[in-house]
Design a protein around this motif. Structure first.
Motif, mmCIF file in Angstrom:
data_model
loop_
_atom_site.group_PDB
_atom_site.id
_atom_site.type_symbol
_atom_site.label_atom_id
_atom_site.label_comp_id
_atom_site.label_asym_id
_atom_site.label_seq_id
_atom_site.Cartn_x
_atom_site.Cartn_y
_atom_site.Cartn_z
ATOM 1 N N LEU A 2 -2.894 7.717 3.753
ATOM 2 C CA LEU A 2 -1.948 7.167 2.789
ATOM 3 C C LEU A 2 -2.253 5.697 2.550
ATOM 4 N N SER A 3 -2.259 5.299 1.287
ATOM 5 C CA SER A 3 -2.454 3.912 0.905
ATOM 6 C C SER A 3 -1.116 3.376 0.411
ATOM 7 N N LEU A 4 -0.608 2.362 1.106
ATOM 8 C CA LEU A 4 0.685 1.774 0.761
ATOM 9 C C LEU A 4 0.474 0.379 0.203
ATOM 10 N N LEU A 5 1.047 0.098 -0.947
ATOM 11 C CA LEU A 5 1.090 -1.254 -1.470
ATOM 12 C C LEU A 5 2.442 -1.808 -1.056
ATOM 13 N N VAL A 6 2.423 -2.920 -0.303
ATOM 14 C CA VAL A 6 3.665 -3.472 0.255
ATOM 15 C C VAL A 6 3.753 -4.955 -0.039
ATOM 16 N N ASP A 7 4.979 -5.483 0.030
ATOM 17 C CA ASP A 7 5.163 -6.926 -0.093
ATOM 18 C C ASP A 7 4.426 -7.616 1.045
ATOM 19 N N ASN A 8 3.802 -8.736 0.753
ATOM 20 C CA ASN A 8 3.089 -9.512 1.767
ATOM 21 C C ASN A 8 4.065 -10.536 2.345
ATOM 22 N N THR A 9 5.012 -10.049 3.133
ATOM 23 C CA THR A 9 6.024 -10.908 3.737
ATOM 24 C C THR A 9 6.158 -10.578 5.218
ATOM 25 N N ALA A 10 6.755 -11.502 5.941
ATOM 26 C CA ALA A 10 6.948 -11.322 7.378
ATOM 27 C C ALA A 10 7.836 -10.107 7.651
ATOM 28 N N GLY A 11 7.461 -9.320 8.643
ATOM 29 C CA GLY A 11 8.277 -8.193 9.080
ATOM 30 C C GLY A 11 7.998 -6.868 8.414
ATOM 31 N N VAL A 12 7.155 -6.847 7.387
ATOM 32 C CA VAL A 12 6.884 -5.591 6.668
ATOM 33 C C VAL A 12 6.201 -4.584 7.597
ATOM 34 N N LEU A 13 5.192 -5.020 8.329
ATOM 35 C CA LEU A 13 4.496 -4.119 9.243
ATOM 36 C C LEU A 13 5.473 -3.551 10.273
ATOM 37 N N LEU A 61 -16.041 0.402 23.054
ATOM 38 C CA LEU A 61 -16.041 0.884 21.678
ATOM 39 C C LEU A 61 -14.722 0.466 21.047
ATOM 40 N N VAL A 62 -14.784 -0.069 19.850
ATOM 41 C CA VAL A 62 -13.572 -0.447 19.124
ATOM 42 C C VAL A 62 -13.720 -0.027 17.670
ATOM 43 N N ARG A 63 -12.606 0.454 17.092
ATOM 44 C CA ARG A 63 -12.590 0.918 15.707
ATOM 45 C C ARG A 63 -11.530 0.140 14.940
ATOM 46 N N THR A 64 -11.844 -0.178 13.687
ATOM 47 C CA THR A 64 -10.895 -0.934 12.867
ATOM 48 C C THR A 64 -9.772 -0.080 12.319
ATOM 49 N N GLY A 65 -10.001 1.205 12.206
ATOM 50 C CA GLY A 65 -9.072 2.062 11.479
ATOM 51 C C GLY A 65 -9.589 2.257 10.071
ATOM 52 N N VAL A 66 -9.150 3.319 9.448
ATOM 53 C CA VAL A 66 -9.617 3.692 8.116
ATOM 54 C C VAL A 66 -8.981 2.787 7.071
ATOM 55 N N THR A 67 -9.757 2.434 6.074
ATOM 56 C CA THR A 67 -9.241 1.766 4.890
ATOM 57 C C THR A 67 -9.899 2.421 3.680
ATOM 58 N N GLY A 68 -9.259 2.339 2.534
ATOM 59 C CA GLY A 68 -9.846 2.994 1.375
ATOM 60 C C GLY A 68 -9.117 2.715 0.081
ATOM 61 N N LEU A 69 -9.740 3.180 -0.994
ATOM 62 C CA LEU A 69 -9.187 3.034 -2.339
ATOM 63 C C LEU A 69 -9.506 4.295 -3.135
#
Length: 164
Positions: free
Chosen positions: A6-17, A147-155
């Motif tokens: 899922l790709s979420l567009l969210v406000d870039n403000t404190a506390g959103v995450l 080993l470390v992974r960033t997590g998936v990102t996409g468009l």
């Protein structure tokens, strides 16, 4: 069980995450992967969330995310209709002979050697889940130290998500 990106567009403000991840924990849903970053518009961030569940749970997750005030849109990144990537760093214990074998495997997968020491070699690989998993499985004969992974990102391919 199905996995969805899922790709979420969210406000870039404190506390959103915190509010988004809190929705998952309150309802007992697990997040398989999460990546977050600011978009081309600094007013918004994009969260890419990978979740697993049956159809009912996945529908409920999308519904609950759409109810959050900070979430502007929720779009499923479907195979073939989107591009997804993940970055992985792998540190492998290697002597001189093993190092050459590992470099050969890395070259086939277009992975980058980012650090070499007398005892180990560090590789960076970027790609979709299938490529990353195939590469890691080929390294099973070696000792992976870290080993470390960033997590998936996409468009979504071709058009902006806001065009829907």
């Amino acid at each position: 069980m199905k996995t969805k990106v899922l790709s979420l567009l969210v406000d870039n403000t404190a506390g959103v995450l915190s509010r988004v991840s809190g929705m998952f924990s309150r309802r007992g849903y697990n997040i398989d992967s999460l990546s977050v970053g600011v978009t081309e518009n600094p007013k918004y961030s994009r969260m890419t969330v990978v979740v697993t569940g049956d159809d009912k749970i996945l529908t409920q997750i999308k519904s609950q995310l759409n109810k959050l005030e900070d979430v502007k849109s929720v779009v499923e990144l479907k195979d073939g209709e989107s591009v997804t990537r993940e970055l992985v760093l792998i540190k492998i214990k290697a002597n001189a002979v093993e190092r050459q074998q590992i470099i050969s495997v890395a070259n086939v997968y277009r992975a980058n050697i980012v650090d070499v020491s007398p005892e180990s070699i560090m590789i960076e690989i970027t790609g979709n889940n299938n490529k990353v998993e195939a590469f890691v499985s080929l390294l099973e004969g070696f000792e992976i130290q870290e080993l470390v992974r960033t997590g998936v990102t996409g468009l979504i391919r071709g058009r902006a998500e806001s065009d829907e």
